[in-house]
Design a protein around this motif. Sequence first.
Motif, PDB file in Angstrom:
ATOM      1  N   PRO A   1       0.833  -1.194   0.000  1.00 46.18           N
ATOM      2  CA  PRO A   1       0.000   0.000   0.000  1.00 46.18           C
ATOM      3  C   PRO A   1       0.874   1.253   0.000  1.00 46.18           C
ATOM      4  CG  PRO A   1      -0.256  -1.269   2.047  1.00 46.18           C
ATOM      5  CD  PRO A   1       0.725  -1.986   1.186  1.00 46.18           C
ATOM      6  N   LEU A   2       0.453   2.224  -0.795  1.00 50.95           N
ATOM      7  CA  LEU A   2       1.229   3.440  -0.943  1.00 50.95           C
ATOM      8  C   LEU A   2       0.623   4.632  -0.219  1.00 50.95           C
ATOM      9  CD1 LEU A   2       2.157   3.146  -4.712  1.00 50.95           C
ATOM     10  CD2 LEU A   2       3.575   2.613  -2.751  1.00 50.95           C
ATOM     11  N   SER A   3      -0.360   4.428   0.618  1.00 48.22           N
ATOM     12  CA  SER A   3      -0.966   5.573   1.286  1.00 48.22           C
ATOM     13  C   SER A   3       0.088   6.302   2.105  1.00 48.22           C
ATOM     14  CB  SER A   3      -2.124   5.118   2.176  1.00 48.22           C
ATOM     15  OG  SER A   3      -1.642   4.254   3.176  1.00 48.22           O
ATOM     16  N   GLY A   4       0.081   7.624   1.991  1.00 55.65           N
ATOM     17  CA  GLY A   4       1.025   8.440   2.721  1.00 55.65           C
ATOM     18  C   GLY A   4       2.426   8.454   2.143  1.00 55.65           C
ATOM     19  N   PHE A   5       2.620   7.853   0.967  1.00 55.64           N
ATOM     20  CA  PHE A   5       3.971   7.749   0.426  1.00 55.64           C
ATOM     21  C   PHE A   5       4.437   9.027  -0.256  1.00 55.64           C
ATOM     22  CE2 PHE A   5       3.740   7.348  -4.155  1.00 55.64           C
ATOM     23  CZ  PHE A   5       5.055   7.242  -4.564  1.00 55.64           C
ATOM     24  N   CYS A   6       3.518   9.894  -0.640  1.00 54.23           N
ATOM     25  CA  CYS A   6       3.937  11.170  -1.223  1.00 54.23           C
ATOM     26  C   CYS A   6       3.112  12.293  -0.608  1.00 54.23           C
ATOM     27  CB  CYS A   6       3.812  11.165  -2.735  1.00 54.23           C
ATOM     28  SG  CYS A   6       2.130  11.117  -3.358  1.00 54.23           S
ATOM     29  N   SER A   7       3.703  13.450  -0.601  1.00 54.98           N
ATOM     30  CA  SER A   7       3.020  14.604  -0.023  1.00 54.98           C
ATOM     31  C   SER A   7       2.028  15.163  -1.028  1.00 54.98           C
ATOM     32  CB  SER A   7       4.027  15.684   0.344  1.00 54.98           C
ATOM     33  OG  SER A   7       4.938  15.188   1.283  1.00 54.98           O
ATOM     34  N   PRO A   8       0.826  15.452  -0.577  1.00 57.76           N
ATOM     35  CA  PRO A   8      -0.165  16.021  -1.485  1.00 57.76           C
ATOM     36  C   PRO A   8       0.033  17.525  -1.654  1.00 57.76           C
ATOM     37  CG  PRO A   8      -1.113  15.771   0.676  1.00 57.76           C
ATOM     38  CD  PRO A   8       0.277  15.193   0.746  1.00 57.76           C
ATOM     39  N   TYR A   9      -0.572  18.031  -2.690  1.00 56.27           N
ATOM     40  CA  TYR A   9      -0.694  19.460  -2.897  1.00 56.27           C
ATOM     41  C   TYR A   9      -1.924  19.880  -2.105  1.00 56.27           C
ATOM     42  CZ  TYR A   9      -1.962  23.700  -5.506  1.00 56.27           C
ATOM     43  OH  TYR A   9      -2.317  24.962  -5.870  1.00 56.27           O
ATOM     44  N   ILE A  10      -1.797  20.866  -1.237  1.00 52.19           N
ATOM     45  CA  ILE A  10      -2.921  21.289  -0.398  1.00 52.19           C
ATOM     46  C   ILE A  10      -3.633  22.452  -1.079  1.00 52.19           C
ATOM     47  CG2 ILE A  10      -3.638  22.130   1.878  1.00 52.19           C
ATOM     48  CD1 ILE A  10      -2.412  19.297   1.869  1.00 52.19           C
ATOM     49  N   MET A  11      -4.948  22.304  -1.255  1.00 52.84           N
ATOM     50  CA  MET A  11      -5.752  23.320  -1.916  1.00 52.84           C
ATOM     51  C   MET A  11      -7.055  23.483  -1.139  1.00 52.84           C
ATOM     52  SD  MET A  11      -7.186  23.314  -5.844  1.00 52.84           S
ATOM     53  CE  MET A  11      -8.437  22.082  -5.515  1.00 52.84           C
ATOM     54  N   ASN A  12      -7.192  24.591  -0.423  1.00 56.62           N
ATOM     55  CA  ASN A  12      -8.425  24.866   0.334  1.00 56.62           C
ATOM     56  C   ASN A  12      -8.815  23.693   1.224  1.00 56.62           C
ATOM     57  OD1 ASN A  12      -8.570  27.329  -1.006  1.00 56.62           O
ATOM     58  ND2 ASN A  12      -9.818  26.467  -2.640  1.00 56.62           N
ATOM     59  N   SER A  13      -7.923  23.226   2.025  1.00 58.68           N
ATOM     60  CA  SER A  13      -8.091  22.115   2.967  1.00 58.68           C
ATOM     61  C   SER A  13      -8.290  20.758   2.294  1.00 58.68           C
ATOM     62  CB  SER A  13      -9.239  22.387   3.960  1.00 58.68           C
ATOM     63  OG  SER A  13     -10.497  22.215   3.341  1.00 58.68           O
ATOM     64  N   ARG A  14      -8.123  20.692   0.983  1.00 59.67           N
ATOM     65  CA  ARG A  14      -8.197  19.421   0.262  1.00 59.67           C
ATOM     66  C   ARG A  14      -6.771  18.919   0.009  1.00 59.67           C
ATOM     67  NH1 ARG A  14     -12.373  22.369  -2.098  1.00 59.67           N
ATOM     68  NH2 ARG A  14     -14.327  21.213  -2.294  1.00 59.67           N
ATOM     69  N   GLU A  15      -6.588  17.633   0.061  1.00 58.80           N
ATOM     70  CA  GLU A  15      -5.333  17.025  -0.337  1.00 58.80           C
ATOM     71  C   GLU A  15      -5.467  16.573  -1.789  1.00 58.80           C
ATOM     72  OE1 GLU A  15      -4.571  13.827   2.343  1.00 58.80           O
ATOM     73  OE2 GLU A  15      -3.850  15.172   3.920  1.00 58.80           O
ATOM     74  N   VAL A  16      -4.612  17.094  -2.660  1.00 59.74           N
ATOM     75  CA  VAL A  16      -4.650  16.746  -4.079  1.00 59.74           C
ATOM     76  C   VAL A  16      -3.363  15.984  -4.387  1.00 59.74           C
ATOM     77  CG1 VAL A  16      -4.798  17.620  -6.434  1.00 59.74           C
ATOM     78  CG2 VAL A  16      -5.977  18.830  -4.578  1.00 59.74           C
ATOM     79  N   PHE A  17      -3.498  14.770  -4.903  1.00 59.40           N
ATOM     80  CA  PHE A  17      -2.354  13.923  -5.224  1.00 59.40           C
ATOM     81  C   PHE A  17      -2.138  13.880  -6.741  1.00 59.40           C
ATOM     82  CE2 PHE A  17      -3.778  12.469  -1.142  1.00 59.40           C
ATOM     83  CZ  PHE A  17      -2.603  12.199  -0.460  1.00 59.40           C
ATOM     84  N   PRO A  18      -0.912  13.964  -7.187  1.00 57.44           N
ATOM     85  CA  PRO A  18      -0.629  13.820  -8.619  1.00 57.44           C
ATOM     86  C   PRO A  18      -0.653  12.338  -9.005  1.00 57.44           C
ATOM     87  CG  PRO A  18       1.381  14.228  -7.429  1.00 57.44           C
ATOM     88  CD  PRO A  18       0.272  14.283  -6.420  1.00 57.44           C
ATOM     89  N   LEU A  19      -1.822  11.761  -9.005  1.00 59.75           N
ATOM     90  CA  LEU A  19      -2.010  10.334  -9.201  1.00 59.75           C
ATOM     91  C   LEU A  19      -1.425   9.879 -10.541  1.00 59.75           C
ATOM     92  CD1 LEU A  19      -3.325   7.850  -7.918  1.00 59.75           C
ATOM     93  CD2 LEU A  19      -5.414   8.446  -9.151  1.00 59.75           C
ATOM     94  N   PHE A  20      -0.555   8.910 -10.484  1.00 62.21           N
ATOM     95  CA  PHE A  20       0.092   8.342 -11.672  1.00 62.21           C
ATOM     96  C   PHE A  20       0.702   9.452 -12.536  1.00 62.21           C
ATOM     97  CE2 PHE A  20      -3.644   5.581 -10.736  1.00 62.21           C
ATOM     98  CZ  PHE A  20      -2.932   4.625 -10.035  1.00 62.21           C
ATOM     99  N   ALA A  21       1.470  10.294 -11.896  1.00 63.81           N
ATOM    100  CA  ALA A  21       2.071  11.446 -12.565  1.00 63.81           C
ATOM    101  C   ALA A  21       2.942  11.021 -13.741  1.00 63.81           C
ATOM    102  CB  ALA A  21       2.907  12.238 -11.560  1.00 63.81           C
ATOM    103  N   THR A  22       3.090  11.920 -14.689  1.00 67.71           N
ATOM    104  CA  THR A  22       3.941  11.731 -15.853  1.00 67.71           C
ATOM    105  C   THR A  22       5.172  12.597 -15.674  1.00 67.71           C
ATOM    106  OG1 THR A  22       1.984  11.365 -17.217  1.00 67.71           O
ATOM    107  CG2 THR A  22       4.018  11.883 -18.367  1.00 67.71           C
ATOM    108  N   PRO A  23       6.248  12.039 -15.142  1.00 64.93           N
ATOM    109  CA  PRO A  23       7.415  12.865 -14.838  1.00 64.93           C
ATOM    110  C   PRO A  23       8.211  13.262 -16.076  1.00 64.93           C
ATOM    111  CG  PRO A  23       7.659  10.651 -13.936  1.00 64.93           C
ATOM    112  CD  PRO A  23       6.371  10.685 -14.671  1.00 64.93           C
ATOM    113  N   LEU A  24       8.292  14.549 -16.291  1.00 68.28           N
ATOM    114  CA  LEU A  24       9.098  15.143 -17.347  1.00 68.28           C
ATOM    115  C   LEU A  24      10.136  16.013 -16.651  1.00 68.28           C
ATOM    116  CD1 LEU A  24       7.929  16.811 -20.559  1.00 68.28           C
ATOM    117  CD2 LEU A  24       9.227  18.181 -18.952  1.00 68.28           C
TER     118      LEU A  24
END
Length: 186
Positions: A1-24
């Motif tokens: 399980p990967l929960s908590g493995f990356c820091s989310p982007y915080i937006m108005n008390s929401r946690e936003v994760f770059p799910l399956f990001a495309t790293p360039l």
Amino acid sequence: PLSGFCSPYIMNSREVFPLFATPLTVTNNYLPDKYLEPLIKYYKEGTDIWRDTGHPYQSMQTKSKKSLDNFPDVKWYMEKDFNMFIKDLLWLKPENKFAMGTSWGTKTTPETVSHFHTHTNYFYSGVYYFEETDTPIEFQRPLQGWQFGFEKEDFNLWNNDVFQIKPKANTMVYFPSCVEHRITYH
């Protein structure tokens, strides 16, 4: 399980994760000068190395798909750099080693363009620019559920359909080979 493995982007008390990001990644001042001069000479002064694609508005490519075999030190440097980058990014074990499959040059002359394409027979691609250009490389969002045509107030990493980079001299761009990309109209 990967929960908590990356820091989310915080937006108005929401946690936003770059799910399956495309790293360039873009690396400026990429090659040491001792590698840069021979490449510039080869690609700028070499007249018999270019193959015309036969399309009037399309950039030219080198005849060889193994151009960097002529520059083993440069190829070694690029492979070493990519292996360090991808292992740090993906936390890969040391036994994973990547080698360059092909290497070719393109020459984009005025009034030429390339079409969106991928290199899906490879894991990652790298585009090296030995000189600055006003013609950007453009990446396109995959067509997986995002093409609804909503009006946007502005564009950001979350809602963009295309992403462009105007490279400086001596710049390397690494990106997943499955991402559609092109060189825009020159």
